[in-house]
Write an enzyme that holds these catalytic residues in place. Structure first.
Site, PDB file in Angstrom:
ATOM      1  CB  SER A  15     -18.645  -3.447  -1.539  1.00 57.83           C
ATOM      2  OG  SER A  15     -18.552  -4.379  -2.579  1.00 57.83           O
ATOM      3  CG  LEU A  89      -0.127  -8.217 -14.557  1.00 55.81           C
ATOM      4  CD1 LEU A  89      -1.238  -9.267 -14.587  1.00 55.81           C
ATOM      5  CD2 LEU A  89       0.674  -8.277 -15.859  1.00 55.81           C
ATOM      6  CB  ILE A  90       0.232  -8.749  -8.986  1.00 56.28           C
ATOM      7  CG1 ILE A  90      -1.130  -8.433  -8.358  1.00 56.28           C
ATOM      8  CG2 ILE A  90       1.279  -8.931  -7.897  1.00 56.28           C
ATOM      9  CD1 ILE A  90      -1.186  -7.141  -7.568  1.00 56.28           C
ATOM     10  CG  HIS A 106     -12.717 -13.642 -12.693  1.00 57.10           C
ATOM     11  ND1 HIS A 106     -12.183 -12.515 -13.268  1.00 57.10           N
ATOM     12  CD2 HIS A 106     -13.574 -14.170 -13.590  1.00 57.10           C
ATOM     13  CE1 HIS A 106     -12.712 -12.370 -14.480  1.00 57.10           C
ATOM     14  NE2 HIS A 106     -13.555 -13.369 -14.700  1.00 57.10           N
ATOM     15  CD  GLU A 176     -17.382 -10.404  -6.320  1.00 57.37           C
ATOM     16  OE1 GLU A 176     -16.616  -9.597  -5.770  1.00 57.37           O
ATOM     17  OE2 GLU A 176     -17.750 -10.283  -7.494  1.00 57.37           O
TER      18      GLU A 176
HETATM   19  C1  GRF Z   1     -15.967  -7.284  -7.712  1.00 57.80           C
HETATM   20  O1  GRF Z   1     -16.974  -7.716  -8.567  1.00 57.80           O
HETATM   21  C2  GRF Z   1     -14.744  -8.132  -7.916  1.00 57.80           C
HETATM   22  O2  GRF Z   1     -15.013  -9.450  -8.252  1.00 57.80           O
HETATM   23  C3  GRF Z   1     -14.099  -7.486  -9.080  1.00 57.80           C
HETATM   24  O3  GRF Z   1     -14.312  -6.103  -8.855  1.00 57.80           O
HETATM   25  C4  GRF Z   1     -15.489  -5.899  -8.077  1.00 57.80           C
HETATM   26  C5  GRF Z   1     -15.079  -5.114  -6.886  1.00 57.80           C
HETATM   27  O4  GRF Z   1     -16.144  -4.586  -6.175  1.00 57.80           O
HETATM   28  N1  GRF Z   1     -12.789  -7.962  -9.283  1.00 57.80           N
HETATM   29  P1  GRF Z   1     -15.834  -3.827  -4.823  1.00 57.80           P
HETATM   30  O5  GRF Z   1     -14.800  -2.724  -5.107  1.00 57.80           O
HETATM   31  O6  GRF Z   1     -15.304  -4.815  -3.837  1.00 57.80           O
HETATM   32  O7  GRF Z   1     -17.126  -3.218  -4.378  1.00 57.80           O
END
Ligand code: GRF
Length: 192
Positions: A15, A89-90, A106, A176
């Site tokens: 998403s 991990l990258i 995060h 986010e």
């Molecule tokens: C998000 O909460 C992001 O912070 C975490 O994984 C989730 C990803 O959600 N690292 P999506 O795949 O972008 O819907």
């Protein structure tokens, strides 16, 4: 002017990745050129297809050294990488090839609730158990350790004592979506 080229790495629903596809769709300076995933069933693949963005699937083995991935990124002339729910991990070689050019988000206010094992609902459950009055997002550069790169931006939201871990997750995901593409755009534009 040639646009800055960005690749998105995602392992799940995607998403956040989709917010990037939308945000940069008609941008004159920045474009999303590809998606990498380690998971052939990841929802991000459908989303990329809908936006006609090419994707690559490479399982865990390829991410140990990252050599193949780096070759493809170089061929695609990728300038920046955005991790959007990417679960591996990258590799060090990739971090070295893209210093301060790999972004991660995060779903908590680092340095709290970060590190290995702190992903997805684990984070929000821990925030709930700790009875925090706020949570939020941390956008940071990626280095060789989970969640330890330089912090670029943090945005917080209030948490009510009645909020469940799922409700906290929803509030944080909204932050986010609203902030991640915008913050990445600001950093990339400064580099132009
Ligand atoms: C998000 O909460 C992001 O912070 C975490 O994984 C989730 C990803 O959600 N690292 P999506 O795949 O972008 O819907």
């Amino acid at each position: 002017m040639t646009k800055k080229r960005v690749s998105i790495f995602a392992s799940g629903s995607g998403s956040n990745a989709e917010k990037f596809f939308e945000y940069f769709q008609n941008d004159t300076e920045i474009e999303i050129v590809s998606v990498f995933t380690n998971n052939k069933s990841a929802g991000v693949i459908d989303r990329a297809n809908r936006f006609a963005i090419p994707h690559h699937v490479y399982n865990r083995t390829y991410w140990e050294t990252g050599e193949t991935i780096i070759e493809i990124l170089e061929k695609e002339k990728v300038d920046f990488i955005v991790l959007a729910g990417f679960m591996l991990l990258i590799p060090g070689g990739l971090v070295k090839a893209y210093p301060d050019k790999i972004f991660n988000i995060h779903p908590a206010l680092l340095p709290k609730f970060g590190g290995q094992g702190m992903y997805g609902m684990n984070v929000h459950k821990a925030v709930k158990v700790a009875a925090e009055t706020e949570s939020g997002i941390t956008i940071h550069f990626v280095n060789e350790n989970y969640d330890e790169g330089q912090i670029i931006a943090q945005v917080s939201c209030a948490i009510d004592s009645s909020d469940s871990a799922e409700e906290i997750a929803k509030k944080v995901l909204r932050l986010e979506h609203e902030n991640y593409p915008k913050v990445v755009a600001e950093v990339i534009r400064k580099s132009i």
